[in-house]
Motif scaffolding. Structure first.
Motif, PDB file in Angstrom:
ATOM      1  N   SER A 383       0.958  -0.980   0.146  1.00 52.70           N
ATOM      2  CA  SER A 383       0.172   0.105  -0.222  1.00 52.70           C
ATOM      3  C   SER A 383       0.301   1.564   0.348  1.00 52.70           C
ATOM      4  O   SER A 383       1.968   1.437  -0.066  1.00 52.70           O
ATOM      5  CB  SER A 383      -0.884   0.419   1.697  1.00 52.70           C
ATOM      6  OG  SER A 383      -0.515   0.572   2.185  1.00 52.70           O
ATOM      7  N   ASP A 386       1.976   1.127   4.348  1.00 55.73           N
ATOM      8  CA  ASP A 386       2.154  -0.111   5.401  1.00 55.73           C
ATOM      9  C   ASP A 386       3.220  -0.487   6.347  1.00 55.73           C
ATOM     10  O   ASP A 386       4.553  -0.513   6.225  1.00 55.73           O
ATOM     11  CB  ASP A 386       1.999  -1.657   5.153  1.00 55.73           C
ATOM     12  CG  ASP A 386       0.668  -2.225   4.022  1.00 55.73           C
ATOM     13  OD1 ASP A 386      -0.399  -0.681   4.743  1.00 55.73           O
ATOM     14  OD2 ASP A 386       0.485  -3.076   4.200  1.00 55.73           O
ATOM     15  N   ARG A 402      -1.478   0.818   8.669  1.00 56.13           N
ATOM     16  CA  ARG A 402      -1.761   1.165   7.404  1.00 56.13           C
ATOM     17  C   ARG A 402      -2.263   2.445   6.906  1.00 56.13           C
ATOM     18  O   ARG A 402      -3.630   3.265   7.779  1.00 56.13           O
ATOM     19  CB  ARG A 402      -2.865   0.293   6.332  1.00 56.13           C
ATOM     20  CG  ARG A 402      -3.078   1.158   4.658  1.00 56.13           C
ATOM     21  CD  ARG A 402      -3.785   0.571   4.260  1.00 56.13           C
ATOM     22  NE  ARG A 402      -2.711  -1.132   4.285  1.00 56.13           N
ATOM     23  CZ  ARG A 402      -3.300  -1.996   3.531  1.00 56.13           C
ATOM     24  NH1 ARG A 402      -4.342  -2.860   2.239  1.00 56.13           N
ATOM     25  NH2 ARG A 402      -2.514  -3.016   3.341  1.00 56.13           N
TER      26      ARG A 402
END
Length: 442
Positions: A383, A386, A402
């Motif tokens: 992502s 993270d 996150r």
């Protein structure tokens, strides 16, 4: 109930377990958690029976928590109650196995609840439907009404463990940093919750920035970094009383990234002095300080192996962030990360078989795991950001932070199985970061 009493009750609640007279039976049902694409096991979980009027309010709530725990793993699927042929009206009644086989239930969980005078007693039995036999012993848990959720988690742990062969993790807590306010004026407080996001309690106010909380191996203390003095310093908190004291304070230095040793008596952390950051160990009883690394590099994020013999940490001694393993007493470290990109925030699995880490490569962040020698690296997530993995007590699940891009990208807690399956957000009252899992509660 005041704040201190409530937190102490949540963290140190006494719940007893008593085996019933059922003899253990070797059943056939099981789940291979490492199978490439395991199908969720269909289970029947009728609502627990209320043995008296006071138990009515707990019976449905307990059943719902047990179902949420089991289904939340991704390995179980509860058959809707309107599809059940049999109805459970008596905890001790014989099981009509043919009725449960007809709806393809592989396991049946039967339970009852009794509540009186502020006390709750929960009983349950697990049955292997297709072999037509009880699966292990029936169990009974007793505690105060404040601890009904813990009893539900204990039932789920027992079911999960018997069917998968793995240790449970539902009856545990997570300490984290609760975040509020805009990104340029962030307010941060230490908070603790059940692993499923319930029972949140706040441990500090928002008067100073707090980072990186870590539970002790016994779950009775928390290490964290605070900026209350204007510089990062390590503090130790007793979770029952919330009393705090500074640790490893050295004039002209900054201390951060602390973790407990498995014995709970020593901690390892980073200390910055004169622009140089090395790793130190501290005996929390005697105050004896030992320097473990001596390098011009930045060395931080240390984590002990479960047997206390080794430490994994991150260092830029090779030019960028990589992971190294050294003896717990110091000495020449061995680099264990070998892939492309930068590696950080390593943490040793409680089972000793893996090291989890954060990896940054090609503009993406990942949570990954590798064997302790650096082999079998596996990236579980990807992502915008993270970071900061923490292990569940059974070494099967990771929780991490996150965060999305831009001003609206708020930090949140997520969890993922070590196979990379079952990625999901953990519900929290506020934005949240820096999770750290407790051991299983007593």
């Amino acid at each position: 109930m005041n704040r201190l009493t409530r937190i102490a009750a949540l963290l140190a609640l006494a719940v007893s377990g008593l085996a019933s007279t059922l003899a253990p039976v070797q059943a056939r049902i099981s789940i291979d958690l490492n199978a490439p694409t395991p199908e969720p096991m269909p289970i029947a979980l009728p609502m627990f029976l209320a043995e008296n009027g006071e138990a009515q309010q707990y019976a449905q709530a307990l059943t719902q928590v047990i179902q949420a725990d089991l289904e939340g793993t991704g390995f179980f699927r509860a058959i809707p109650e309107n599809a059940h042929i049999s109805r459970i009206s008596n905890f001790d009644a014989p099981v009509a196995y043919a009725d449960w086989q007809a709806i393809n239930a592989q396991a049946l969980i039967v339970g009852s609840v009794n509540a009186s005078g502020g006390q709750v007693v929960v009983k349950f039995r697990l049955f292997d439907v297709f072999s037509g036999e009880p699966f292990g012993e029936g169990l009974q848990f007793a505690g105060t009404t404040d601890g009904w959720r813990r009893m539900a988690h204990k039932v789920a742990d027992a079911v999960y463990s018997r069917i998968t062969g793995e240790g449970g993790y539902f009856d545990s807590r997570v300490v984290f940093v609760s975040e509020t306010g805009p990104k340029d004026q962030r307010q941060k407080r230490l908070a603790v919750m059940d692993q499923d996001g319930a029972n949140v309690a706040y441990l500090t106010d928002s008067s100073s920035i707090v980072l990186a909380p870590r539970f002790s191996p016994q779950g009775d203390r928390i290490l964290f970094t605070s900026y209350s003095s204007g510089f990062p310093s390590i503090y130790l908190m007793d979770v029952g009383s919330l009393q705090m004291r500074s640790l490893g304070e050295q004039p002209g230095t900054m201390t951060f990234a602390p973790r407990f040793a498995p014995d709970g008596q020593r901690i390892v952390f980073s200390l910055e002095r004169g622009g140089n950051t090395d790793i130190y160990a501290l005996d929390t009883g005697s105050g004896q300080l030992s320097q473990l690394t001596n390098s011009p590099a930045i060395e931080t994020a240390p984590s002990y192996s479960p047997d206390g013999s080794q430490i994994v940490f991150e260092s830029d001694r090779s030019g960028n962030q990589q992971l190294y393993v050294m003896s717990a007493g110091g000495g020449e470290p061995v680099r264990v990360s070998n892939g492309e990109g930068r590696y950080g925030t390593p943490v040793w699995s409680p089972r000793g078989d893996y090291i989890a880490f954060t990896k940054q490569n090609a503009g993406r962040f990942h949570i990954g795991v590798m064997r302790t020698d650096g082999s079998e690296e596996r990236l579980l997530t990807a992502s915008y950001l993270d970071e900061g993995p923490t292990w569940a007590p059974n070494g099967r699940v990771l929780m991490f932070t996150r965060q999305g891009a831009g001003a609206g990208g708020q930090p949140a807690l997520f969890s993922v199985d070590i196979t990379g399956r079952n990625l999901k957000q953990v519900p929290t009252e506020t934005s949240a970061s820096d999770p750290a899992w407790s051991p299983l509660l007593p």
